[in-house]
Motif scaffolding. Structure first.
Motif, short mmCIF file in Angstrom:
data_model
loop_
_atom_site.label_atom_id
_atom_site.label_comp_id
_atom_site.label_asym_id
_atom_site.label_seq_id
_atom_site.Cartn_x
_atom_site.Cartn_y
_atom_site.Cartn_z
N ALA A 29 7.38 -16.58 -4.54
CA ALA A 29 5.95 -16.45 -4.60
C ALA A 29 5.23 -16.11 -3.54
O ALA A 29 5.52 -16.39 -2.37
CB ALA A 29 5.42 -17.58 -5.28
N PRO A 30 3.89 -15.48 -3.58
CA PRO A 30 3.23 -15.13 -2.28
C PRO A 30 2.84 -16.45 -1.67
O PRO A 30 2.62 -17.62 -2.27
CB PRO A 30 1.76 -14.44 -2.93
CG PRO A 30 2.45 -13.95 -4.18
CD PRO A 30 3.28 -14.77 -4.68
N SER A 56 4.41 -11.96 0.88
CA SER A 56 3.19 -11.64 0.80
C SER A 56 2.91 -10.59 -0.14
O SER A 56 3.96 -9.94 -0.99
CB SER A 56 2.39 -11.52 2.08
OG SER A 56 0.87 -11.27 1.44
N THR A 57 1.97 -9.73 -0.61
CA THR A 57 1.77 -8.71 -1.39
C THR A 57 0.93 -7.62 -0.86
O THR A 57 -0.14 -7.85 -0.09
CB THR A 57 0.94 -8.97 -2.60
OG1 THR A 57 1.55 -10.34 -3.14
CG2 THR A 57 1.01 -7.95 -3.73
N SER A 58 1.42 -6.48 -0.69
CA SER A 58 0.85 -5.14 -0.27
C SER A 58 -0.41 -4.58 -0.72
O SER A 58 -0.75 -5.60 -2.04
CB SER A 58 1.87 -3.85 -0.27
OG SER A 58 1.88 -3.69 -1.56
N ALA A 59 -1.26 -3.61 -0.28
CA ALA A 59 -2.25 -3.31 -1.08
C ALA A 59 -2.17 -2.81 -2.23
O ALA A 59 -2.81 -2.58 -3.28
CB ALA A 59 -3.04 -2.41 -0.17
N THR A 60 -0.92 -2.10 -2.71
CA THR A 60 -0.52 -1.69 -3.83
C THR A 60 0.18 -2.82 -4.63
O THR A 60 0.66 -2.24 -5.81
CB THR A 60 0.28 -0.39 -3.79
OG1 THR A 60 1.30 -0.77 -2.78
CG2 THR A 60 -0.77 0.66 -2.89
N GLY A 61 0.46 -3.88 -4.57
CA GLY A 61 1.02 -4.91 -5.36
C GLY A 61 2.49 -5.01 -5.17
O GLY A 61 3.02 -5.78 -5.92
N THR A 62 2.91 -4.63 -4.11
CA THR A 62 4.48 -4.64 -3.99
C THR A 62 4.71 -5.88 -3.11
O THR A 62 4.08 -6.23 -2.27
CB THR A 62 4.93 -3.40 -3.03
OG1 THR A 62 4.52 -2.22 -3.72
CG2 THR A 62 6.55 -3.66 -2.93
N PRO A 63 5.94 -6.79 -3.42
CA PRO A 63 6.11 -7.77 -2.70
C PRO A 63 6.76 -7.41 -1.17
O PRO A 63 7.35 -6.33 -0.98
CB PRO A 63 7.47 -8.48 -3.54
CG PRO A 63 7.19 -8.12 -4.61
CD PRO A 63 6.68 -6.52 -4.65
N ILE A 64 6.04 -8.12 -0.11
CA ILE A 64 6.63 -7.95 1.06
C ILE A 64 6.87 -9.09 2.15
O ILE A 64 6.49 -10.16 1.63
CB ILE A 64 5.39 -7.00 2.06
CG1 ILE A 64 3.96 -7.73 1.93
CG2 ILE A 64 5.22 -5.77 1.38
CD1 ILE A 64 2.95 -7.30 2.64
N ASP A 234 -2.41 6.51 5.16
CA ASP A 234 -1.31 7.46 4.86
C ASP A 234 -0.12 6.69 4.50
O ASP A 234 0.66 7.16 3.35
CB ASP A 234 -0.94 8.38 6.03
CG ASP A 234 -0.08 9.51 5.72
OD1 ASP A 234 -0.11 10.23 4.41
OD2 ASP A 234 0.93 9.81 6.26
N VAL A 235 0.26 5.53 5.23
CA VAL A 235 1.31 4.84 4.74
C VAL A 235 1.20 3.84 3.81
O VAL A 235 2.11 3.47 3.06
CB VAL A 235 2.10 4.24 6.14
CG1 VAL A 235 2.33 5.26 7.05
CG2 VAL A 235 1.17 3.09 6.80
N THR A 236 -0.25 3.52 3.82
CA THR A 236 -0.30 2.49 2.53
C THR A 236 -0.41 3.26 0.96
O THR A 236 0.26 2.67 0.08
CB THR A 236 -1.92 2.17 2.60
OG1 THR A 236 -2.01 1.07 4.03
CG2 THR A 236 -2.15 1.11 1.62
N TYR A 237 -1.11 4.68 1.22
CA TYR A 237 -0.84 5.25 -0.13
C TYR A 237 -0.25 6.71 0.00
O TYR A 237 -1.00 7.56 0.55
CB TYR A 237 -2.60 5.51 -0.47
CG TYR A 237 -3.40 4.33 -0.43
CD1 TYR A 237 -3.32 3.33 -1.45
CD2 TYR A 237 -4.08 3.99 0.61
CE1 TYR A 237 -3.95 2.11 -1.67
CE2 TYR A 237 -4.90 2.76 0.56
CZ TYR A 237 -4.75 1.85 -0.45
OH TYR A 237 -5.47 0.83 -0.77
N PRO A 238 0.92 6.69 -0.16
CA PRO A 238 1.78 8.09 0.22
C PRO A 238 1.42 8.98 -0.49
O PRO A 238 1.52 10.21 -0.02
CB PRO A 238 3.20 7.48 -0.35
CG PRO A 238 3.50 6.24 -0.33
CD PRO A 238 1.93 5.52 -0.63
N GLU A 239 0.66 9.02 -1.73
CA GLU A 239 0.02 9.88 -2.32
C GLU A 239 -0.98 10.68 -1.61
O GLU A 239 -1.13 12.12 -1.88
CB GLU A 239 -0.41 9.78 -3.87
CG GLU A 239 -1.88 8.92 -3.56
CD GLU A 239 -1.48 7.47 -3.43
OE1 GLU A 239 -2.63 6.71 -3.65
OE2 GLU A 239 -0.53 6.88 -3.40
#
Length: 373
Positions: A29-30, A56-64, A234-239
């Motif tokens: 869990a975070p 923790s959780t990335s800006a896009t909701g991915t576990p990190i 750019d690396v946070t939002y690859p799109e």
């Protein structure tokens, strides 16, 4: 000038290198501790120190997995408050991580950390996403910063052997990038970490509006920070895919910048983003929208906030905090705003630290904030 200021004002600390980062555990869990290692830290002779990695959780909701440092003074118990310390910009490469600078004895924010810990508070310092752990640093991505800061506090409270209580009072503090992170933690805490008993936030000179900050610094001495923010987006939002909008100089610069620390960004001084791009990416709708998502003011902190900023700040114009104060006050936040005449950006961090620490201590002691909305 910055090196001289650092040498005069900040204490030298030495701790061992952070433990090797682990991939996030699927069931973590975070805020769960992934790895921890107790170390002897001569600078913290009055405390026990652990180097940790935590979920923790990335800006896009991915576990990190994020790394950090936990400092717990001897004699700490269930009533000892915890300071979630969000550091200012250190750079993009793993070697820039605050935990590694503590090891080398040249951590520029060492004195600020000591000011809290020598009062008897436990302090946990996050390295943020991608500094000291696998992956790129998502520089200035607000949700990632806020999550990493809140989860560092959770991890400190869950770390075995500290004597801390999960229900103890917490304060979140930071300056510059750390102010951005502390501000985002304030906005996210009610929904992301509602179980934390947060008594106060100290938000110093935050880049609360990224477009204003980019325009202010483009072509100046600190344009390297704007480039680092572009890399972080750019690396946070690859799109967003920055690559098609870079010229030859831009491709070389952004390949190089990915592992630069803050001092190395000075090589870009005097340049404009137009020197590296084929068009103004901030004018593109997808870029404009994502950059605006990082701005502070869109949600209201539920604990008292100290917001402070110098009129003479040459990197982050004071107007961004004037606007943030207006937004938070309009939403009903308890804001104390100190608009100071303490000179330049780094000078203000040092000069204001005793007063800021005192304000935080008053909140942790249960004294109400005066506020000046």
């Amino acid at each position: 000038m910055r090196r001289l200021l650092v040498g005069i004002l900040f204490a030298s600390l030495t701790v061992a290198a952070p433990a090797a980062a682990a991939d996030p555990v699927a069931t973590a869990a975070p805020g769960d501790v992934v790895t921890s290692r107790s170390v002897n830290a001569p600078g913290f002779f009055y405390a026990r120190t652990w180097l940790i990695t935590y979920a923790s959780t990335s800006a896009t909701g991915t576990p990190i997995t994020v790394s950090g440092t936990v400092v717990v003074p001897y004699g700490a118990d269930a009533d000892t408050p915890v300071i979630g310390y969000a550091p200012g910009t250190h750079g993009l490469g793993d070697q820039c991580a605050p935990s590694r600078h503590l090891e080398a004895g040249d951590e520029t924010e060492g004195l600020l950390i000591h000011q809290y810990a020598t009062r008897g508070y436990a302090v946990v310092v996050t390295d943020y996403e991608g500094i000291g752990t696998p992956g790129e640093h998502t520089y200035i991505a607000g949700r990632a910063e806020g999550n990493a800061t809140l989860d560092a506090v959770r991890a400190a409270l869950r770390l075995p052997g500290t004597g801390l209580s999960p229900s103890t009072d917490v304060a979140i503090v930071g300056y510059s990038q750390g102010g951005h992170a502390a501000g985002w933690a304030a906005q996210l805490a009610p929904t992301y970490a509602p179980e934390l008993t947060i008594a106060a936030y100290a938000v110093g000179a935050p880049p609360a509006n990224l477009k204003t900050v980019a325009e202010h610094n483009d072509g100046g001495e600190n344009v390297g920070l704007v480039m680092a923010a572009g890399f972080g987006m750019d690396v946070t939002y690859p799109e967003l895919d920055l690559a098609p909008y870079l010229n030859d100089a831009g491709r070389a610069a952004f390949a190089d910048i990915r592992d630069d620390c803050t001092d190395e960004l000075a090589k870009y001084a005097g340049h404009s983003m137009a020197d590296y791009t084929t068009e103004d990416v901030l004018a593109r709708p997808e870029w404009s929208a994502r950059v605006d998502e990082q701005n502070l003011g869109g949600a209201i902190p539920r604990a008292p906030v100290l917001l402070y900023h110098s009129n003479g700040d040459e990197i982050l114009p004071v107007g961004v905090s004037v606007g943030l104060r207006s937004d938070w006050c309009a939403g009903g936040a308890d804001v104390t705003f100190w608009r100071t005449d303490t000179g330049a950006h780094f000078t203000t961090a040092a000069l204001m630290s005793p007063a800021v620490t005192g304000w935080v201590a008053d909140r942790l002691a249960g004294r109400p904030a005066a506020g000046n909305c």
